[in-house]
Enzyme design. Structure first.
Site, short mmCIF file in Angstrom:
data_model
loop_
_atom_site.label_atom_id
_atom_site.label_comp_id
_atom_site.label_asym_id
_atom_site.label_seq_id
_atom_site.Cartn_x
_atom_site.Cartn_y
_atom_site.Cartn_z
CE1 TYR A 191 -17.67 20.56 25.36
CE2 TYR A 191 -18.95 21.24 23.40
CZ TYR A 191 -18.11 21.58 24.62
OH TYR A 191 -17.56 22.71 24.60
CG ASP B 135 -7.67 14.18 37.42
OD1 ASP B 135 -8.37 14.74 36.70
OD2 ASP B 135 -7.43 13.20 37.37
#
Length: 325
Positions: A133, A38
């Site tokens: 982003y 992760d």
């Protein structure tokens, strides 16, 4: 060479996983799945790198849900900025290299000449991301550079493939379902096949592996590069090319839909997009001598790889990187 590859559930990571075995047999690749690594878990990421001790980290992983990032800024930052910073820090400790993929969205998209014609961005141009982003991807770049690790930052744009979630597959799905499509026609860039990007990355890796002095190679070639096919188009023309090829190869199962172009203002989304995503690859070609194909050639190769009979439905997401409705 020991390579740690992230993001294999994404388009580029998936493509790299299929191309890396073509490197010399002495190459060892560790490619953990998302459930195993992760990237938002800093401790787990550091432990993975410390345990494996890679010579090279290749990081195509990213949080790419551009619109969702506006409301999930913390998550986007963890994956796009903090994780690359950790990779860079650990790579520096090990003396390893880092290949990191970034995006055209680090730019504002307004570079043009005196006549208003869009001009391709170079690596020396000032950045100015318009959305969360782009800001988080730029922060990742800056952290890598600041770390002092050996690195290549490869900025690319409009990535597609016949795997995962992308504009190419969305257009195929919508073309099979609808008789009319409307697609944004005032955002310009260059589509990039994940398969070509992966193959070209492996060409660069081959040059690194053939170098007599790896440290000297990184000293000479490390840095930021724009990594893209040649030519320019907009989302409407890209969609038209996809549908035309699919129709020619009998992959729609029906008559091709009518397609019309619309301005981005008619397709409101949470995140602003750059109108100009063109990237100059002169620096890339000069450094590595890569053959840069026209985007239409790689699109044709991707379409030929779509295994689909006209009687089968497309089980694909309708989420697209571009704008269509």
């Amino acid at each position: 060479m020991r390579i740690l590859l992230t993001g294999t559930s994404g388009q580029l990571g998936h493509a790299l996983l299929s191309h890396l075995p073509r490197l010399p047999a002495t190459t060892i690749v560790l490619a953990p799945q998302r459930a195993e690594l992760d990237l938002s878990n800093a401790t787990q990421l550091r432990q993975c790198i410390t345990d494996f001790k890679p010579d090279l980290i290749i990081n195509p992983a990213a949080y790419t849900a551009v619109d969702l990032a506006e409301s999930e800024a913390e998550k986007a930052n963890a994956i796009n900025a903090i994780a690359p910073a950790i990779m860079a820090e650990e790579a520096r400790k090990l003396g390893a290299g880092l290949i990191h993929y970034s995006t055209d969205y680090v730019f504002s998209g307004d570079k043009s000449d005196a006549e208003g014609n869009w001009q391709a961005y170079t690596e020396a141009d000032a950045t100015g991301p318009l959305n969360v982003y782009g800001k988080t991807k730029l922060a990742g770049e800056q952290a890598i550079v600041a770390s002092g690790c050996q690195h290549l930052i490869l900025r690319t744009s409009w990535v597609y493939s016949n795997f995962g979630k992308n504009f190419f597959l969305t257009m195929l799905k919508l073309a099979r379902e609808r008789d009319q499509l409307r697609v944004v026609n005032d955002q310009w860039g260059t589509p990039n096949s994940a398969d070509w990007l992966a193959a070209a990355t492996c060409e660069i890796l081959a040059q690194l592996q053939q170098a007599q002095d790896a440290a000297a190679w990184w000293q000479q070639f490390g840095g930021v590069y724009h990594f893209s096919a040649s030519g320019k188009t907009n989302w409407f023309a890209f969609a038209s090319a996809i549908i035309e090829l699919a129709d020619q190869q009998n992959k729609l199962g029906k008559a091709a839909p009518q397609i019309s172009g619309i301005p981005a203002s008619e397709y409101p989304v949470p995140a602003r997009r750059p109108h100009n995503s063109l990237l100059s690859t002169e620096k890339l070609q000069a450094a590595f001598g890569l053959s840069i194909p026209d985007w239409r050639i790689t699109l044709d190769a991707c379409m030929q790889g779509v295994q689909l009979s006209v009687s089968e439905p497309l089980h694909l997401t309708t989420q697209a990187q571009g704008q269509a409705k």
